[in-house]
Write a protein that holds these residues in place. Structure first.
Motif, PDB file in Angstrom:
ATOM      1  N   VAL A  63      41.468  22.877  44.352  1.00 22.73           N
ATOM      2  CA  VAL A  63      41.832  23.052  42.944  1.00 22.73           C
ATOM      3  C   VAL A  63      42.521  24.407  42.818  1.00 22.73           C
ATOM      4  O   VAL A  63      41.990  25.419  43.284  1.00 22.73           O
ATOM      5  N   PRO A  64      43.702  24.464  42.217  1.00 21.58           N
ATOM      6  CA  PRO A  64      44.450  25.729  42.165  1.00 21.58           C
ATOM      7  C   PRO A  64      43.839  26.798  41.267  1.00 21.58           C
ATOM      8  O   PRO A  64      44.066  27.983  41.470  1.00 21.58           O
ATOM      9  N   PHE A  65      43.043  26.380  40.254  1.00 22.88           N
ATOM     10  CA  PHE A  65      42.492  27.345  39.323  1.00 22.88           C
ATOM     11  C   PHE A  65      40.982  27.163  39.196  1.00 22.88           C
ATOM     12  O   PHE A  65      40.453  26.063  39.389  1.00 22.88           O
ATOM     13  N   ASN A  66      40.299  28.257  38.866  1.00 27.18           N
ATOM     14  CA  ASN A  66      38.876  28.176  38.566  1.00 27.18           C
ATOM     15  C   ASN A  66      38.693  27.843  37.091  1.00 27.18           C
ATOM     16  O   ASN A  66      39.579  28.084  36.269  1.00 27.18           O
ATOM     17  N   LEU A  67      37.522  27.307  36.759  1.00 23.53           N
ATOM     18  CA  LEU A  67      37.271  26.923  35.370  1.00 23.53           C
ATOM     19  C   LEU A  67      37.187  28.152  34.480  1.00 23.53           C
ATOM     20  O   LEU A  67      37.779  28.203  33.410  1.00 23.53           O
ATOM     21  N   PHE A  68      36.437  29.170  34.928  1.00 20.96           N
ATOM     22  CA  PHE A  68      36.320  30.397  34.153  1.00 20.96           C
ATOM     23  C   PHE A  68      37.388  31.396  34.591  1.00 20.96           C
ATOM     24  O   PHE A  68      37.547  31.665  35.774  1.00 20.96           O
ATOM     25  N   ASP A  69      38.107  31.913  33.628  1.00 19.13           N
ATOM     26  CA  ASP A  69      39.132  32.923  33.878  1.00 19.13           C
ATOM     27  C   ASP A  69      40.106  32.469  34.968  1.00 19.13           C
ATOM     28  O   ASP A  69      40.245  33.126  36.020  1.00 19.13           O
ATOM     29  N   PRO A  70      40.795  31.357  34.759  1.00 18.30           N
ATOM     30  CA  PRO A  70      41.683  30.805  35.794  1.00 18.30           C
ATOM     31  C   PRO A  70      42.833  31.722  36.192  1.00 18.30           C
ATOM     32  O   PRO A  70      43.333  31.633  37.306  1.00 18.30           O
ATOM     33  N   PHE A  71      43.251  32.621  35.293  1.00 26.21           N
ATOM     34  CA  PHE A  71      44.378  33.499  35.591  1.00 26.21           C
ATOM     35  C   PHE A  71      43.940  34.931  35.935  1.00 26.21           C
ATOM     36  O   PHE A  71      44.774  35.821  36.075  1.00 26.21           O
ATOM     37  N   GLY A  72      42.628  35.148  36.014  1.00 24.31           N
ATOM     38  CA  GLY A  72      42.118  36.444  36.443  1.00 24.31           C
ATOM     39  C   GLY A  72      42.261  37.564  35.438  1.00 24.31           C
ATOM     40  O   GLY A  72      42.287  38.742  35.817  1.00 24.31           O
ATOM     41  N   PHE A  73      42.333  37.238  34.147  1.00 27.08           N
ATOM     42  CA  PHE A  73      42.495  38.284  33.136  1.00 27.08           C
ATOM     43  C   PHE A  73      41.270  39.204  33.044  1.00 27.08           C
ATOM     44  O   PHE A  73      41.383  40.375  32.693  1.00 27.08           O
ATOM     45  N   SER A  74      40.078  38.652  33.342  1.00 26.67           N
ATOM     46  CA  SER A  74      38.839  39.440  33.209  1.00 26.67           C
ATOM     47  C   SER A  74      38.361  39.999  34.538  1.00 26.67           C
ATOM     48  O   SER A  74      37.274  40.560  34.619  1.00 26.67           O
ATOM     49  N   LYS A  75      39.178  39.834  35.565  1.00 27.36           N
ATOM     50  CA  LYS A  75      38.753  40.226  36.907  1.00 27.36           C
ATOM     51  C   LYS A  75      38.408  41.707  36.994  1.00 27.36           C
ATOM     52  O   LYS A  75      37.427  42.095  37.642  1.00 27.36           O
ATOM     53  N   ASN A  76      39.211  42.547  36.367  1.00 27.11           N
ATOM     54  CA  ASN A  76      39.009  43.995  36.452  1.00 27.11           C
ATOM     55  C   ASN A  76      38.408  44.587  35.185  1.00 27.11           C
ATOM     56  O   ASN A  76      38.474  45.802  34.977  1.00 27.11           O
ATOM     57  N   ALA A  77      37.829  43.751  34.351  1.00 23.86           N
ATOM     58  CA  ALA A  77      37.209  44.248  33.116  1.00 23.86           C
ATOM     59  C   ALA A  77      35.980  45.087  33.444  1.00 23.86           C
ATOM     60  O   ALA A  77      35.262  44.812  34.415  1.00 23.86           O
TER      61      ALA A  77
END
Length: 240
Positions: free
Chosen positions: A172-186
């Motif tokens: 699957v190309p994306f994860n269900l939570f935060d698929p685009f990584g916007f919260s990765k570095n929060a």
């Protein structure tokens, strides 16, 4: 003599072991309760911690109190997320905003003039089963992958598909939570504030979606929605 000494040592060890486990368990339970109370005060500074049924003080399924608190916290977060999706979806569908493509291979389109529960009744059973089975897969995956929320895991955390390829039928190309990584570095503070907002929005959404359904089923039950939503003759809790 040796047997007597060995028996005495075993008895002494048995006597001390439960006390050690009990102290450890009590410490974990206290920590879980402290976290719960702290979160409650942040989500509602006026009401603060409020548990009249003492659910957080009990145990379920022969589990520890810590595991029970994890179960209750996860259940609230998950039901809040479902309610938020349902509430927004209800408003969108009520305004006639539907998928622009047919709902089956026969080219049948759902009538946008129908209310959301009526739209659900109008789609084919095969389409309903696809939705139910997809949600069932997500439920299974969240329980089977990662550290379980009743075993020290974080309540509300959904495992990444990319971290558990052995449990996926295909990539699957994306994860269900935060698929685009916007919260990765929060920051931790931002994530904590986001959790508080999610809890409060989820609680309101649960009231909101059931308010819509109650107003449609029992006219006058929600005075503010009188004349806003249409009457529904079906059973909103029946999937088929």
């Amino acid at each position: 003599m040796k047997l007597a000494v060995a028996s005495t040592l075993l008895a002494s060890a048995a006597a001390f072991a439960p006390a050690s486990v009990s102290k450890s368990s009590t410490a974990l339970n206290n920590a879980a309760m402290d976290d719960l109370k702290a979160l409650a005060e942040k989500s509602n500074p006026v009401l603060k911690y409020y548990d009249p049924l003492e659910l957080a003080s009990t145990t379920i399924y022969d589990e520890t109190n810590e595991a029970t608190i994890g179960f209750l916290r996860h259940a609230e977060i998950k039901h809040g997320r479902v309610a938020m999706a349902a509430f927004v979806g209800y408003i969108v569908q009520s305004n006639g905003l539907l998928f622009p493509w047919p709902q089956n291979t026969a080219g049948v389109m759902v009538d946008p003039s129908l209310s959301p529960p009526e739209q659900w009744d109008a789609i084919p059973d095969a389409a309903k089963w696809q939705i139910i089975l997809f949600v069932g897969f997500l439920e299974w995956f969240s329980e089977a992958a990662g550290t379980h929320y009743m075993r020290g895991g974080k309540p509300g955390a959904f495992p990444n598909f990319s971290d558990h390829p052995d449990k996926m039928f295909h990539s699957v190309p994306f994860n269900l939570f935060d698929p685009f990584g916007f919260s990765k570095n929060a920051s931790a503070e931002k994530k904590e504030m986001g959790l508080v907002k999610e809890l409060n929005n989820g609680r309101l959404a649960q009231i909101g979606i059931f308010g819509f359904l109650a107003a449609q089923k029992v006219e006058g039950s929600v005075p503010l929605l009188k004349g806003v939503v249409s009457h529904y003759d079906g059973e909103p809790m029946a999937p088929f």
